[in-house]
Design an enzyme around this catalytic site. Sequence first.
Site, PDB file in Angstrom:
ATOM      1  N   TYR A  80     -64.665 -27.733  49.569  1.00 49.02           N
ATOM      2  CA  TYR A  80     -65.393 -28.999  49.761  1.00 49.02           C
ATOM      3  C   TYR A  80     -65.699 -29.149  51.256  1.00 49.02           C
ATOM      4  O   TYR A  80     -64.798 -29.013  52.101  1.00 49.02           O
ATOM      5  CB  TYR A  80     -64.479 -30.101  49.231  1.00 49.02           C
ATOM      6  CG  TYR A  80     -64.887 -31.514  49.460  1.00 49.02           C
ATOM      7  CD1 TYR A  80     -66.093 -32.006  48.967  1.00 49.02           C
ATOM      8  CD2 TYR A  80     -64.033 -32.400  50.123  1.00 49.02           C
ATOM      9  CE1 TYR A  80     -66.444 -33.329  49.156  1.00 49.02           C
ATOM     10  CE2 TYR A  80     -64.376 -33.724  50.302  1.00 49.02           C
ATOM     11  CZ  TYR A  80     -65.582 -34.175  49.825  1.00 49.02           C
ATOM     12  OH  TYR A  80     -65.930 -35.484  50.012  1.00 49.02           O
TER      13      TYR A  80
ATOM     14  N   ASP B 126     -56.700 -27.632  45.818  1.00 48.65           N
ATOM     15  CA  ASP B 126     -57.485 -28.835  45.495  1.00 48.65           C
ATOM     16  C   ASP B 126     -57.783 -28.757  43.999  1.00 48.65           C
ATOM     17  O   ASP B 126     -58.522 -27.888  43.538  1.00 48.65           O
ATOM     18  CB  ASP B 126     -58.785 -28.846  46.322  1.00 48.65           C
ATOM     19  CG  ASP B 126     -59.636 -30.098  46.065  1.00 48.65           C
ATOM     20  OD1 ASP B 126     -59.577 -30.643  44.940  1.00 48.65           O
ATOM     21  OD2 ASP B 126     -60.369 -30.520  46.982  1.00 48.65           O
TER      22      ASP B 126
HETATM   23  C1  LIG Z   1     -63.413 -31.069  45.374  1.00 46.30           C
HETATM   24  C2  LIG Z   1     -63.268 -32.358  46.123  1.00 46.30           C
HETATM   25  N1  LIG Z   1     -62.138 -32.598  46.816  1.00 46.30           N
HETATM   26  C3  LIG Z   1     -61.965 -33.738  47.503  1.00 46.30           C
HETATM   27  C4  LIG Z   1     -62.933 -34.708  47.538  1.00 46.30           C
HETATM   28  C5  LIG Z   1     -62.715 -35.938  48.373  1.00 46.30           C
HETATM   29  O1  LIG Z   1     -62.516 -37.089  47.628  1.00 46.30           O
HETATM   30  P1  LIG Z   1     -62.757 -38.538  48.259  1.00 46.30           P
HETATM   31  O2  LIG Z   1     -64.220 -38.775  48.216  1.00 46.30           O
HETATM   32  O3  LIG Z   1     -61.958 -39.445  47.404  1.00 46.30           O
HETATM   33  O4  LIG Z   1     -62.238 -38.499  49.651  1.00 46.30           O
HETATM   34  C6  LIG Z   1     -64.117 -34.512  46.837  1.00 46.30           C
HETATM   35  C7  LIG Z   1     -65.175 -35.545  46.857  1.00 46.30           C
HETATM   36  O5  LIG Z   1     -66.296 -35.348  46.470  1.00 46.30           O
HETATM   37  C8  LIG Z   1     -64.300 -33.297  46.116  1.00 46.30           C
HETATM   38  O6  LIG Z   1     -65.458 -33.046  45.455  1.00 46.30           O
END
Ligand SMILES: Cc1ncc(COP(=O)(O)O)c(C=O)c1O
Length: 387
Positions: free
Chosen positions: A104, A176
């Site tokens: 991400y 993740d």
């Molecule tokens: C794979 C992944 N990890 C983490 C996040 C982060 O989440 P947040 O928007 O709650 O910070 C996202 C957000 O799109 C994501 O797609």
Amino acid sequence: MKDDSLVTHAGNAPFENHGVINPPVYHASTILFPTLAAYRNAKTAKVRYGRRGTPTSHALEDAIAALEGGSGAVSTPSGLSAITAVVTACVKMGDHILVTDSAYQPTRHFCQTVLKKFGVEAEYYDSAIGVGIESLIRPNTSVVFVESPGSLTFEVQDLPAIAEAAHKAGAIVIADNTWGAGYYYKPLALGADITVQAGTKYIVGHSDANLGVAVWKDSEKFGRIRDDVQSMGICVGPDDLYLALRGLRTMGVRLPRHFESGLAIARWLKARPEVSHVMHPALEDDPGHELWKRDFTGASGLFGFVLHETDQTALAAMMDGLKFHGMGASWGGYESLLIPTNPNSSRSATRWEIEGQGMRIHVGLEDPEDLIADLEAGLDRLGAAGK
Ligand SMILES: Cc1ncc(COP(=O)(O)O)c(C=O)c1O
């Protein structure tokens, strides 16, 4: 307990709350102690100061720890803060960490800015590396960060092979797990030490709160993460915790619908002449399909595809008339979303070689026939406006 029962009940303690089914929303900073002796023993109390946890946060953390198969969890105000706080808790100055090239983008940004400032070097690896990660591990490699499938391009990683190599070298494996949501993917059982999830997506499930959760397998080794995260002053507002708990209870009916409709739409897109590629690991000819079949029990509603047409006026003609597919960041809510992507803008170890316009779709809970009709009309507009 099977996962559908677990997401329905885990973390609830109705008879500690007059039989009320949902954990109450504790709005609290100060917690009072009845005697000086109790006040002096506050450190051993489960609830001692609002920022350090309340029955509401404990209920959510217990439930997600159980879902991920972990022994402890801590909640944070966003998915990104779960990632940044846990990585920070696992590194020290002078360390080297390995991060999947398909991570991400804000995860990469954090590594390139904040971590770099503190003398931690992030190196990006090809998500297809598997056991080959051995060759990148250095004596100071402290963390291997996995995201499977990857953001935007959806490559599945060989987590057991990566974890084995990382553990041989004493590195911590962080995964993740937002896409699998703890429901369709169990990284802790496949070798990861810690999972992080953007609860913002499928736990909350209604696009109305940001939330993160980190879960660790072994509390003796990683229980200190809770203290480290709390030392940074990180805590979640009680209403968001409640929304996450409430969302969690229907995960077991929402995710199978996202899976089924998502896969049907992936197959439909694959047959369209405007589409050159569909990146969905549940498709039999996807490069990640064998690993997905081995390690996952289902798929979420998020995947990618590529359009032949790259003319931006034609793309706007397609996108601007969509009825059900909204344009916006995030995913995992009940609604469908569609956005253009540029995978090469957030990778450095590999290049995304596929020509065309990248797209990311989140297939929501609408009737899939309506979604297909919406996409069909959009693709027709794209064709009519294209060069
Ligand atoms: C794979 C992944 N990890 C983490 C996040 C982060 O989440 P947040 O928007 O709650 O910070 C996202 C957000 O799109 C994501 O797609």
